[in-house]
Design an enzyme around this catalytic site. Structure first.
Site, PDB file in Angstrom:
ATOM      1  N   GLU A 196      32.646  13.276  43.837  1.00  0.00           N
ATOM      2  CA  GLU A 196      31.300  12.793  43.467  1.00  0.00           C
ATOM      3  C   GLU A 196      31.160  11.418  44.105  1.00  0.00           C
ATOM      4  OE1 GLU A 196      29.181  14.576  42.014  1.00  0.00           O
ATOM      5  OE2 GLU A 196      30.279  16.065  40.858  1.00  0.00           O
ATOM      6  N   GLU A 225      23.690   2.491  50.490  1.00  0.00           N
ATOM      7  CA  GLU A 225      23.720   2.389  49.030  1.00  0.00           C
ATOM      8  C   GLU A 225      23.877   0.913  48.658  1.00  0.00           C
ATOM      9  OE1 GLU A 225      27.254   3.869  47.025  1.00  0.00           O
ATOM     10  OE2 GLU A 225      25.990   4.865  45.545  1.00  0.00           O
ATOM     11  N   ASN A 283      31.691   1.985  37.241  1.00  0.00           N
ATOM     12  CA  ASN A 283      30.297   1.831  36.798  1.00  0.00           C
ATOM     13  C   ASN A 283      29.985   2.591  35.517  1.00  0.00           C
ATOM     14  OD1 ASN A 283      30.490   4.266  38.178  1.00  0.00           O
ATOM     15  ND2 ASN A 283      28.367   4.199  38.818  1.00  0.00           N
ATOM     16  N   SER A 315      40.731   0.001  38.516  1.00  0.00           N
ATOM     17  CA  SER A 315      41.725  -1.049  38.251  1.00  0.00           C
ATOM     18  C   SER A 315      41.126  -2.281  37.581  1.00  0.00           C
ATOM     19  CB  SER A 315      42.456  -1.428  39.533  1.00  0.00           C
ATOM     20  OG  SER A 315      41.546  -1.552  40.574  1.00  0.00           O
ATOM     21  N   CYS A 331      25.217   5.920  40.570  1.00  0.00           N
ATOM     22  CA  CYS A 331      25.094   6.705  41.802  1.00  0.00           C
ATOM     23  C   CYS A 331      23.726   7.367  41.938  1.00  0.00           C
ATOM     24  CB  CYS A 331      26.188   7.754  41.843  1.00  0.00           C
ATOM     25  SG  CYS A 331      26.225   8.741  40.342  1.00  0.00           S
ATOM     26  N   LYS A 346      43.623   8.079  36.515  1.00  0.00           N
ATOM     27  CA  LYS A 346      43.704   6.682  36.948  1.00  0.00           C
ATOM     28  C   LYS A 346      42.328   6.052  36.789  1.00  0.00           C
ATOM     29  CE  LYS A 346      43.112   4.320  40.678  1.00  0.00           C
ATOM     30  NZ  LYS A 346      42.581   3.098  40.023  1.00  0.00           N
TER      31      LYS A 346
HETATM   32  P1  NAD Z   1      35.882   3.230  44.832  1.00  0.00           P
HETATM   33  O1  NAD Z   1      35.841   4.392  45.758  1.00  0.00           O
HETATM   34  O2  NAD Z   1      36.199   1.895  45.376  1.00  0.00           O
HETATM   35  O3  NAD Z   1      36.931   3.482  43.670  1.00  0.00           O
HETATM   36  C1  NAD Z   1      36.892   4.614  42.811  1.00  0.00           C
HETATM   37  C2  NAD Z   1      38.286   4.892  42.293  1.00  0.00           C
HETATM   38  O4  NAD Z   1      39.105   5.286  43.392  1.00  0.00           O
HETATM   39  C3  NAD Z   1      38.975   3.690  41.653  1.00  0.00           C
HETATM   40  O5  NAD Z   1      39.747   4.113  40.554  1.00  0.00           O
HETATM   41  C4  NAD Z   1      39.860   3.192  42.791  1.00  0.00           C
HETATM   42  O6  NAD Z   1      40.969   2.441  42.331  1.00  0.00           O
HETATM   43  C5  NAD Z   1      40.268   4.502  43.422  1.00  0.00           C
HETATM   44  N1  NAD Z   1      40.717   4.404  44.831  1.00  0.00           N
HETATM   45  C6  NAD Z   1      40.356   3.501  45.760  1.00  0.00           C
HETATM   46  N2  NAD Z   1      41.003   3.741  46.930  1.00  0.00           N
HETATM   47  C7  NAD Z   1      41.782   4.835  46.719  1.00  0.00           C
HETATM   48  C8  NAD Z   1      42.694   5.573  47.527  1.00  0.00           C
HETATM   49  N3  NAD Z   1      42.949   5.227  48.790  1.00  0.00           N
HETATM   50  N4  NAD Z   1      43.313   6.652  46.982  1.00  0.00           N
HETATM   51  C9  NAD Z   1      43.058   7.029  45.722  1.00  0.00           C
HETATM   52  N5  NAD Z   1      42.226   6.337  44.898  1.00  0.00           N
HETATM   53  C10 NAD Z   1      41.587   5.274  45.395  1.00  0.00           C
HETATM   54  O7  NAD Z   1      34.462   3.229  44.085  1.00  0.00           O
HETATM   55  P2  NAD Z   1      33.903   2.153  43.042  1.00  0.00           P
HETATM   56  O8  NAD Z   1      33.492   0.931  43.775  1.00  0.00           O
HETATM   57  O9  NAD Z   1      34.844   2.033  41.892  1.00  0.00           O
HETATM   58  O10 NAD Z   1      32.610   2.937  42.502  1.00  0.00           O
HETATM   59  C11 NAD Z   1      31.353   2.830  43.064  1.00  0.00           C
HETATM   60  C12 NAD Z   1      31.040   4.050  43.904  1.00  0.00           C
HETATM   61  O11 NAD Z   1      31.138   5.226  43.106  1.00  0.00           O
HETATM   62  C13 NAD Z   1      29.626   4.075  44.461  1.00  0.00           C
HETATM   63  O12 NAD Z   1      29.653   4.453  45.806  1.00  0.00           O
HETATM   64  C14 NAD Z   1      28.926   5.136  43.629  1.00  0.00           C
HETATM   65  O13 NAD Z   1      27.825   5.754  44.226  1.00  0.00           O
HETATM   66  C15 NAD Z   1      30.020   6.077  43.364  1.00  0.00           C
HETATM   67  N6  NAD Z   1      29.712   6.901  42.198  1.00  0.00           N
HETATM   68  C16 NAD Z   1      29.391   8.216  42.408  1.00  0.00           C
HETATM   69  C17 NAD Z   1      29.050   9.013  41.325  1.00  0.00           C
HETATM   70  C18 NAD Z   1      28.698  10.459  41.522  1.00  0.00           C
HETATM   71  O14 NAD Z   1      28.730  11.201  40.550  1.00  0.00           O
HETATM   72  N7  NAD Z   1      28.373  10.900  42.713  1.00  0.00           N
HETATM   73  C19 NAD Z   1      29.038   8.480  40.051  1.00  0.00           C
HETATM   74  C20 NAD Z   1      29.364   7.127  39.883  1.00  0.00           C
HETATM   75  C21 NAD Z   1      29.718   6.355  40.985  1.00  0.00           C
END
Ligand code: NAD
Length: 479
Positions: free
Chosen positions: A248, A383, A150, A176, A282, A173
């Site tokens: 986060e 969310e 995002n 993807s 977020c 990383k």
């Molecule tokens: P996601 O958790 O699906 O993916 C985030 C990252 O983690 C990606 O690079 C993904 O490939 C990786 N990932 C996924 N599974 C993994 C695993 N098993 N091991 C290691 N890495 C893994 O999240 P998303 O859909 O990309 O992002 C949206 C989410 O992020 C929302 O829930 C949002 O609230 C949160 N977010 C939080 C903040 C904050 O600062 N609190 C900021 C932005 C987004």
């Protein structure tokens, strides 16, 4: 077509397995780039490069690390058009928002270039005459950095900046499905004169490359932004080696408008924070609680402003909102709206895809305002991560604060009031890592950012962000 390789040990490389993936534009579904996609072995090679580079980088003088980070910031600014265009093409947000994100990431690098020099220790009074105690903070080691789609550039900078300033080496990383701009950002950091192996990028899925970065004992620290469920999994895996983690995670931010608030100011703040980046932030406004006395005025002005927002391809001028990132994100938004409507909510505007040829291929959705909502509905508890602003009325501030605190999340909360006592009491009682009073953003480069409850662990930005990459050491002298 743009091609994006991985960066390992200072070299741009393809994946060992030769895997590639195509990245598509969410506004058109047209291909925008081909990326090398790593597997576990690529992540291992990157971790090894970072491990080997660590001793020298950690001993480099903080002034020298700072000079490199300033140069990286300069290069990011110089390349703003290239990086911002990649960001809009892969993620969808309007070009003006992408430029702002890239420029803000350069500011973060500049900030940590200086903050790294302020890694002060302490001379601590000892209990006995015969000893003295010194406390210093030293870099943890190799940091694995895993980021979402995002805000892929900004959230990378929030981690790479303090990690490098602290003296850690990095394997990053990016997400993807949107790795291009984040990789271009890291290439700028690398081009600034970072020695080979200090900063590495591996593309690939979370379940393969992400999992290797988390599970491999070489990484001593995991810095993650993403969903709460992924964060929970990472924390469990990190426990095996007692790794340091900062997480986060998701949010469900309340926005409270008191009867004495400036309604126009609250509406402007709300429309921007509920819908920018299509609500995929977020700290987006997820639930609006408006005092009964001003509810009608607030609602009609919010609907009016929402209906004026221009939705379209982020590369075109004058666009306020691009498409959503993906079909699953759009579907989740539709499901949350359908659930609310089925339980009695009224749709005041939006609620569906826009009509017209230009919207046919992309994941477009109209910004949506709902009223007559309650906490039985998913939009008020989960969310949504979409452009939905549900409005609920309230009479009693104490009650509304308990409602605001009534979810598993605790990232951001906002309150609009002109009464100082109300503002202070609410700020103290809201269970969130950041409280905005008469503002719609709790991210401030010099102040800590992070979540309470299931919104996360640890803090980014400010000096707190640097501490996440440092271990504390007590050095005791016998006299
Ligand atoms: P996601 O958790 O699906 O993916 C985030 C990252 O983690 C990606 O690079 C993904 O490939 C990786 N990932 C996924 N599974 C993994 C695993 N098993 N091991 C290691 N890495 C893994 O999240 P998303 O859909 O990309 O992002 C949206 C989410 O992020 C929302 O829930 C949002 O609230 C949160 N977010 C939080 C903040 C904050 O600062 N609190 C900021 C932005 C987004």
């Amino acid at each position: 077509m743009h091609r994006s390789k991985m960066l390992i040990d200072g070299k741009l490389v393809n994946s060992v397995a030769g895997k590639v993936a195509t990245i598509y534009n969410p506004a058109t579904k047209e291909p925008v780039a081909e990326v090398s996609v790593g597997v576990r072995i690529d992540a291992q090679l990157a971790l090894d490069a970072a491990r080997i580079a660590f001793p020298k980088w950690s001993e480099t003088h903080s002034q020298q690390r700072g000079d490199i980070l300033h140069e990286a910031a300069r290069l990011v600014r110089q390349r703003v058009e290239e990086i911002a265009t990649l960001l809009t093409c892969e993620q969808g947000k309007p070009l003006k928002d992408s430029r702002r994100e890239v420029l803000s990431s350069a500011d973060v690098l500049d900030y940590y270039a200086e903050e790294g020099k302020r890694n002060f220790g302490q001379w601590v009074p000892a209990a006995s005459q015969g000893s003295r105690s010194l406390v210093v903070k030293q870099p943890i080691g190799v940091a694995a950095i895993i980021t979402p789609w995002n805000l892929p550039v900004d959230l990378m900078a929030w981690k790479v900046g303090p990690a490098l300033a602290a003296g850690c080496t990095v394997v990053a990383k990016p997400p993807s499905l949107a790795p291009l701009a984040a990789t271009a950002f890291i290439r700028a950091v690398n081009d600034a004169g970072v020695p080979p192996g200090v900063v590495n990028v591996v593309h690939g899925s979370g379940s393969v490359v992400g999992a290797e970065l988390v599970e491999n004992p070489v990484s001593r620290k995991i810095a993650f932004t993403g969903e709460t469920a992924t964060g929970r999994w990472i924390m469990e895996k990190a426990a095996r080696h007692i790794k340091r983690v900062s997480l986060e995670l998701g949010g469900q931010s309340p926005f409270i408008v008191c009867s004495d608030a400036s309604v126009d100011k609250a509406v402007s703040a709300c429309v921007q924070r509920a819908f920018s980046n299509m609500g995929q932030i977020c700290i987006s406004v997820n639930r609006i609680y408006v005092a009964e006395e001003v509810a009608e005025e607030f609602t009609s002005k919010l609907v009016d402003r929402t209906m004026k927002l221009k939705v379209g391809n982020g590369l075109e001028p004058g666009i306020d909102l691009g498409p959503m990132f993906s079909e699953p994100m759009r579907q989740k938004t539709e499901e949350h709206i359908a659930d609310a409507v089925q339980k009695g909510a009224r749709v005041l505007c939006g609620g569906h895809k826009p009509e017209g040829e230009e919207y046919e291929n992309g994941f477009f959705f109209l910004p949506t305002v709902l009223e007559n909502v309650d906490h039985s509905m998913r939009v008020m508890r989960e969310e949504t991560f979409g452009p939905v602003a549900p409005i609920m009325h309230f009479e009693d501030l104490d009650e509304v604060i308990s409602l605001a605190n009534g979810t598993e999340y605790g990232l951001a909360a906002y309150i609009f009031t002109n009464d100082l006592t109300t503002a202070i009491k609410a700020a103290e009682r809201l269970e969130a890592g950041g409280v905005g009073i008469n503002v719609n953003n709790v991210a401030e480069i010099q102040a800590p950012f992070g979540g309470w409850k299931q919104s996360g662990l640890g803090r980014e930005l400010g000096h707190y962000g640097l501490d996440e990459y440092l271990e504390v050491k007590h050095i005791r002298f016998g006299l």
